[in-house]
Write a protein that holds these residues in place. Sequence first.
Motif, PDB file in Angstrom:
ATOM      1  N   TYR A   1       4.192   1.258 -10.318  1.00  6.93           N
ATOM      2  CA  TYR A   1       2.890   1.946 -10.644  1.00  6.93           C
ATOM      3  C   TYR A   1       1.854   0.964 -10.497  1.00  6.93           C
ATOM      4  O   TYR A   1       0.647   1.305 -10.747  1.00  6.93           O
TER       5      TYR A   1
ATOM      6  N   ARG B   1      -0.513   0.070  -8.010  1.00  8.38           N
ATOM      7  CA  ARG B   1      -1.797   0.887  -7.827  1.00  8.38           C
ATOM      8  C   ARG B   1      -2.893   0.266  -8.202  1.00  8.38           C
ATOM      9  O   ARG B   1      -3.794   0.126  -7.926  1.00  8.38           O
TER      10      ARG B   1
ATOM     11  N   THR C   1      -6.138  -1.501  -6.338  1.00  6.47           N
ATOM     12  CA  THR C   1      -7.265  -0.731  -6.491  1.00  6.47           C
ATOM     13  C   THR C   1      -8.211  -1.782  -7.037  1.00  6.47           C
ATOM     14  O   THR C   1      -9.412  -2.004  -6.600  1.00  6.47           O
TER      15      THR C   1
ATOM     16  N   ALA D   1       2.296   1.906  -3.275  1.00  6.60           N
ATOM     17  CA  ALA D   1       1.305   2.263  -4.299  1.00  6.60           C
ATOM     18  C   ALA D   1       1.115   3.908  -3.893  1.00  6.60           C
ATOM     19  O   ALA D   1       1.176   4.772  -5.204  1.00  6.60           O
ATOM     20  N   VAL D   2       1.063   4.227  -2.722  1.00  4.00           N
ATOM     21  CA  VAL D   2       0.966   5.676  -2.329  1.00  4.00           C
ATOM     22  C   VAL D   2       2.170   6.432  -2.659  1.00  4.00           C
ATOM     23  O   VAL D   2       2.399   7.718  -3.447  1.00  4.00           O
TER      24      VAL D   2
ATOM     25  N   SER E   1      -1.778  12.891   2.797  1.00  6.56           N
ATOM     26  CA  SER E   1      -1.527  12.191   3.631  1.00  6.56           C
ATOM     27  C   SER E   1      -0.907  12.990   5.120  1.00  6.56           C
ATOM     28  O   SER E   1      -1.014  12.563   6.426  1.00  6.56           O
TER      29      SER E   1
ATOM     30  N   LEU F   1      -4.056  11.131  -2.034  1.00 10.57           N
ATOM     31  CA  LEU F   1      -3.642  10.478  -0.806  1.00 10.57           C
ATOM     32  C   LEU F   1      -2.146  10.854  -0.622  1.00 10.57           C
ATOM     33  O   LEU F   1      -1.904  11.162   0.951  1.00 10.57           O
ATOM     34  N   LEU F   2      -1.214  10.766  -1.475  1.00 11.70           N
ATOM     35  CA  LEU F   2       0.055  11.143  -1.237  1.00 11.70           C
ATOM     36  C   LEU F   2       0.222  12.446  -0.510  1.00 11.70           C
ATOM     37  O   LEU F   2       1.044  12.855   0.444  1.00 11.70           O
TER      38      LEU F   2
ATOM     39  N   PHE G   1       0.758  -1.048  -0.035  1.00 11.62           N
ATOM     40  CA  PHE G   1       0.112  -0.094   0.241  1.00 11.62           C
ATOM     41  C   PHE G   1       1.009   1.193  -0.089  1.00 11.62           C
ATOM     42  O   PHE G   1       0.703   2.157  -0.744  1.00 11.62           O
TER      43      PHE G   1
ATOM     44  N   ASP H   1      -4.904   6.787 -10.299  1.00 12.52           N
ATOM     45  CA  ASP H   1      -3.439   7.646  -9.974  1.00 12.52           C
ATOM     46  C   ASP H   1      -3.824   8.835  -9.315  1.00 12.52           C
ATOM     47  O   ASP H   1      -3.451   9.175  -8.298  1.00 12.52           O
TER      48      ASP H   1
ATOM     49  N   PHE I   1      -4.577   7.869  -5.654  1.00 13.17           N
ATOM     50  CA  PHE I   1      -3.380   7.744  -4.742  1.00 13.17           C
ATOM     51  C   PHE I   1      -2.250   8.917  -4.719  1.00 13.17           C
ATOM     52  O   PHE I   1      -1.823   9.135  -3.710  1.00 13.17           O
ATOM     53  N   ASN I   2      -2.381  10.010  -5.837  1.00 14.60           N
ATOM     54  CA  ASN I   2      -1.607  11.030  -5.810  1.00 14.60           C
ATOM     55  C   ASN I   2      -2.250  11.957  -4.710  1.00 14.60           C
ATOM     56  O   ASN I   2      -1.592  12.422  -3.928  1.00 14.60           O
TER      57      ASN I   2
END
Lengths: 362, 416
Positions: free
Chosen positions: B214, B217, B221, B47-48, B96, B92-93, B44, B86, B89-90
């Motif tokens: 990548y 991800r 998902t 991925a993030v 975060s 989330l990045l 995870f 994407d 996750f972006n």
Amino acid sequence: MREHSPNNRPADEPAAPLLRVENLKTIFHTQKGVARAVDGVSFHILPRETVAIVGESGCGKSVTALSILRLIASPPGLIAEGRMLWGEEDLRKAPPDRMRALRGAEIAMVFQDPTTSLNPVFTIGDQIAETISLHQGLSSIEAREQALHALRRVQIPDPTTRIDQYPHQMSGGMRQRVMIAMALCCYPRLLIADEPTTALDVTVQAQILNLLRQRQEDDGTALLLITHDLGVVAKIAHRVLVMYAGQIVESATTMDLFQRPRHPYTAGLFRSAPRIDTHAPLTPIEGMVPDPVDYPLGCRFHPRCPWAIHRCAIETPPLRVAPNGNSACPHLRACWLAEAHPEGDFSSAPPPASPASSEVRT
Amino acid sequence: MNSRSENTVCFEAPHDRSPGSTVWGRLRRDRWAMLGLSSVFAFFLLAVGAPLLALDVPIYLKIDDERSFPLLSELFNRLFFESAVDIFFNLLLVASPAYLSIWGIVRFFGKSLIRSRRHLLFSLTALHLGLFALVTPQHFGGHRNPFYRTAAVTDYTRMIETLKGDGHSVQFLFPFFRHSINLSERGRTFRPPSRDHLLGTDQQGLDNLTQIIYGTRTSLTIGVVAVSIYVLIGVVLGALAGFYGGWVDGVISRFIEVMICFPTFFLILTLAAFVENRSIFHVMVIIGLTGWPQVARLVRAEFLKQKALEYARAACALGLSERRIIFRHLLPNALAPVLVTATFGVAAAILIESSLSFLGLGDQTAPSWGRMLNNARETPRVWLVLGPGFPIFLLVCVLNLVGEGLRDALDPKLRK
């Protein structure tokens, strides 16, 4: 004084009954046929009164209680006939919304097994608060406050800690207290207790009974107590209904009934309960409870009745007033023999097989 | 032995004895499950944090005295990241740090605000999904999106060299692997593993390791979303069937039986063949629409058991509505087996997606491990086969470890 003489009626006895059940019939469709679990039961409960329904397993006492709250699962079960008058309102015909509003708020119920009657995944505080906020529309903080109060009222020690505990962290007696707290949290007018002490050990039983009686006196709740324990009945009931095979066979004040049962079945129940004051051997009632799909003709007790006469097998005895009874609360019984011999005493040992009864059995 | 049993007693938190914490306590003692759980968490994080690990855009850039953080804007660049996965996750990045600080503040200062950790986790998840829903449509809509950035520079490496040649002072910090995710480099196809390309390059000249990173991800998902879809369908149908019984149960049960008759993978293949321009969302929906009967059956059986218990009747006797009894009171008690199935289901869904992509029925654009395997099949190279194959094996493996551990933790009686 009432502590020791529970059959003293409440002083301010109003005329209007809280609940009047008339000719209630609840049936279940089973594979064997139609089971008439409750077959023409009529009784009433006055405000602040404690009424006990006594009988063997399978006699329909629990189904009667569940019918009042309309908790009979509907595909197999059906409340087929009768009226259940809550004030002016017939509960049998009340719409589902109205029933939901009544349940828990006006009529509440305590179940037999405290190990499974609380939801294991919520704290007891959440469960009590849920009921309170549902019926009284309180915010979660107020409801929690009320829940704490409800726990105090059932004398749970250290309620501020207990409120955040899960059911599995409590003993059976403690869980039954929580159940009672949940049932009483909205101050219902009628509490139905379905064998509330059966699953508990004796010391805890006494505590729970005292608690029920105390809450009832303080809140003015009427209590419908379902039990097979005559000791419990003697302790807290004002009035007793004896049920057999889906029907009420005897109805009297606790004092009248215990002094002199006027139905052979009730007498049999007494003889099969252990007593301290005599050393007479216990005599269980012979035979089995009849199959609710196929009741015997006539008096439903006659195949097991040592006194049965010819008429018992043919005609169903009506529930009639016994003479020389209490006029304020008449003593009712459904038995041909008792009508033929009003002074007949069924509390002694059954007679040796009389010609009449052998005639019936053959 | 004695000291060990004392230790196990210590693990039981004395104050919080909620069913969740009891299960968590048991799970914590299961080494394999914890290994699996931490590996899933590592996947995870991978991925993030993928853009911090592998991208050809500098995280930090200082030209003369002008500082900038090109990666931040690049994270929402349509040319680089066009799929919603994407974006999720972006986002989330980027968010975060904010989430972590909210978590910390609430845990340490505002315990009365949100009583349980679970509520906090739910609120943060809801917040993130809300943000995502806010950003995504605009992202595809174009220029009004505040996060939208046109690619001012496409090749930072060349730009930096040019600037250096012009005599500017340039300081920069690139992600760990300085490779593009979608710009093929000609003349670099089929390079074997080297210091520059740890796992070699593929037929388009793209760095294999970057693609794999990548691909995490996509796989995660697909697994989570597809399983969420079918758990949702299965739980609702199973709950209704189990609670109401009668004709409702009859209809739903027959439907379940019909669905179970089909071999699932061939059903998925058939459905996938009908969809044109498959995106990974189509794949998720297809897996979601075919996986629910198993869950529905479990939930139905569990409801039949739970509704016979006295607390269900007690809840009814307290005047709760049927909906509330089903979803608030019975459902949490019926979820344990579903949780286990769902964990195994995530692993299965990842495998299904890989299989679909391998057969060329998956998303042809998403960086997916299965698609990479499919490409490798056409032009086999050892690093191109093992590169995506191993992560599939590893992720499915660790997910199964978690599932096994959960099953034991939820029902210790089954352990023997």
